[in-house]
Scaffold this active site. Structure first.
Site, PDB file in Angstrom:
ATOM      1  N   HIS A 194       0.794  -1.221   0.000  1.00  0.00           N
ATOM      2  CA  HIS A 194       0.000   0.000   0.000  1.00  0.00           C
ATOM      3  C   HIS A 194       0.829   1.275   0.000  1.00  0.00           C
ATOM      4  CE1 HIS A 194      -4.448   1.084   1.064  1.00  0.00           C
ATOM      5  NE2 HIS A 194      -3.994   1.763   0.028  1.00  0.00           N
ATOM      6  N   ASP A 197      -9.656  -0.169   3.994  1.00  0.00           N
ATOM      7  CA  ASP A 197      -8.514  -0.861   4.584  1.00  0.00           C
ATOM      8  C   ASP A 197      -8.878  -1.320   5.999  1.00  0.00           C
ATOM      9  OD1 ASP A 197      -5.874  -1.619   5.380  1.00  0.00           O
ATOM     10  OD2 ASP A 197      -5.010   0.013   4.199  1.00  0.00           O
ATOM     11  N   HIS A 247      -6.579  -1.221   8.133  1.00  0.00           N
ATOM     12  CA  HIS A 247      -5.612  -0.410   8.881  1.00  0.00           C
ATOM     13  C   HIS A 247      -5.691   1.046   8.440  1.00  0.00           C
ATOM     14  CE1 HIS A 247      -4.130  -4.551   8.223  1.00  0.00           C
ATOM     15  NE2 HIS A 247      -3.817  -4.496   9.509  1.00  0.00           N
ATOM     16  N   ASP A 274      -3.051   3.270   8.303  1.00  0.00           N
ATOM     17  CA  ASP A 274      -1.859   3.704   7.557  1.00  0.00           C
ATOM     18  C   ASP A 274      -1.528   5.169   7.828  1.00  0.00           C
ATOM     19  OD1 ASP A 274      -1.881   1.139   6.567  1.00  0.00           O
ATOM     20  OD2 ASP A 274      -2.706   1.665   4.620  1.00  0.00           O
ATOM     21  N   HIS A 305       4.411   0.985   4.220  1.00  0.00           N
ATOM     22  CA  HIS A 305       3.010   0.744   3.825  1.00  0.00           C
ATOM     23  C   HIS A 305       2.040   1.101   4.947  1.00  0.00           C
ATOM     24  CE1 HIS A 305       2.142  -3.691   5.303  1.00  0.00           C
ATOM     25  NE2 HIS A 305       2.805  -3.011   6.212  1.00  0.00           N
ATOM     26  N   ASP A 352      -7.321  -1.708  -0.187  1.00  0.00           N
ATOM     27  CA  ASP A 352      -6.436  -2.762   0.302  1.00  0.00           C
ATOM     28  C   ASP A 352      -7.248  -4.045   0.396  1.00  0.00           C
ATOM     29  OD1 ASP A 352      -4.851  -4.499   1.935  1.00  0.00           O
ATOM     30  OD2 ASP A 352      -3.818  -2.758   2.795  1.00  0.00           O
ATOM     31  N   ASP A 366      -6.934  -6.444   2.163  1.00  0.00           N
ATOM     32  CA  ASP A 366      -7.157  -6.910   3.535  1.00  0.00           C
ATOM     33  C   ASP A 366      -8.353  -6.228   4.201  1.00  0.00           C
ATOM     34  OD1 ASP A 366      -6.376  -4.512   4.839  1.00  0.00           O
ATOM     35  OD2 ASP A 366      -4.328  -5.195   5.162  1.00  0.00           O
ATOM     36  N   GLU A 382      -1.943  -5.139  -2.085  1.00  0.00           N
ATOM     37  CA  GLU A 382      -1.646  -6.123  -1.032  1.00  0.00           C
ATOM     38  C   GLU A 382      -2.120  -7.552  -1.344  1.00  0.00           C
ATOM     39  OE1 GLU A 382       0.370  -5.581   1.398  1.00  0.00           O
ATOM     40  OE2 GLU A 382       0.391  -3.412   1.788  1.00  0.00           O
TER      41      GLU A 382
END
Length: 338
Positions: A114, A137, A139, A141, A154, A245, A247, A290
């Site tokens: 990412h 995402d 997360h 980031d 990332h 992302d 994930d 990712e």
């Protein structure tokens, strides 16, 4: 029957009526520590992405994979791994995104990790200026080199891109081409469920629009998307960018990724999110990052890559109801398609 209609449609009115898409591959994995995510772009292509997009009539141009020469920089920035590689790669990504947008194409960037979002969003802002970003995402980031536990870039792109956080960084050699021109108010998160304590503080301090999985469960993905857009693009005028992302999806839907977190979006929710963004008619750039073909067995990799392709398709106009035909086609007698 549908295949015959589709084939006749493309022959009779041409791909040009369906929009133009540019594909950029970024086989980059230096923004994190797990080997394999650099193989993501070619894995997605090999699974038939371009053919799938062309099948629904899109004019697709593949700009190929990003090539760059790493910057040889002295190790003067603590806790920021592979800064020279990140700086050189994302600079080239920014240039290619600018080129594709100037070619009047919607840009699809295939990661890679990412950190490539630094380049894609920088390039988008340099062309369209007034940009709003949906960061999908698990997360946030939002770390800086001073707050990151890993030093992996990332986990830092949003903090690098936003003007309100520019004073929290030291001088970054090799990154002078990138200026944080975008306000944090132009970002919205969807899918969060693994957020560091410092990132939570930043989200609260700056009033960042952020929807976690609890919010998705409470309001539903349709309402969440429109709540996010109302915050970051209230006047419906901004050029939109989705940085997705893989994930953000639950690991049951997309297991081949480096930092999976259970309890994520379903594939249906991810697809609907992208469908709604496409329907704004202002979605000009999509990152899909990712995907790591080195994680998991063949079945898990296929599951993840297929999910990535379905998310991308939704972002460029593919409808789960099937191909929407223009009136000049629907007015044709059925005998035309025999």
């Amino acid at each position: 029957m549908f295949a015959k209609v589709q084939s006749t449609l493309i022959k009779k009115i041409g791909q040009r009526n369906f929009g133009k898409v540019g594909i950029i591959g970024v086989p980059f994995e230096k923004g994190q520590s797990k080997i394999g995510v650099a193989k993501g772009p070619d894995a997605i292509r090999a699974a038939g992405l371009i053919t799938e997009l062309q099948t629904v009539g899109l004019d697709v141009h593949d700009y190929g994979n990003v090539a760059y020469t790493p910057e040889e920089l002295p190790p003067v920035v603590d806790n920021m791994s592979h800064l020279g590689e990140v700086a050189a790669c994302t600079h080239r990504v920014s240039q290619l995104v600018q080129q594709a947008l100037k070619d009047q194409r919607r840009v699809i960037t295939l990661g890679g990790d990412h950190s490539v979002g630094i380049g894609t969003i920088d390039g988008h802002v340099k062309v369209h200026e007034d940009v709003a970003v949906l960061w999908v995402d698990a997360h946030a980031d939002l770390n800086t080199n001073k707050t990151s536990e890993s030093g992996n870039v990332h986990g830092m792109p949003v903090a690098l891109l936003t003007s309100e956080l520019s004073d929290y960084w030291p001088h970054l050699p090799g990154m002078d081409w990138q200026q944080p021109m975008l306000s944090i108010r132009n970002f919205a998160y969807i899918g969060l469920r693994s957020v560091d304590r410092y990132e939570r503080l930043v989200i609260e301090k700056f009033g960042i629009t952020a929807f976690g999985m609890e919010d998705v469960e409470t309001y539903g993905i349709h309402e969440i998307v429109h709540m996010a857009l109302k915050k970051i693009d209230p006047d419906h005028v901004k050029s939109l960018h989705v940085s997705f992302d893989i994930d953000s999806l639950d690991p049951l839907e997309a297991p081949s990724t480096g930092t999976p977190v259970r309890g994520g979006l379903s594939l249906r929710e991810g697809i609907h999110l992208m469908e709604e963004m496409y329907r704004t008619r202002r979605l000009n750039a999509v990152d899909l990052v990712e995907v790591n073909p080195e994680i998991g067995d063949e079945h898990k990799v296929k599951l993840t890559v297929d999910a990535a392709i379905q998310v991308i398709q939704a972002g460029v106009g593919y409808s789960r109801r099937g191909l929407k035909l223009p009136k000049e086609i629907t007015d044709m007698p059925l005998q035309t398609f025999r």
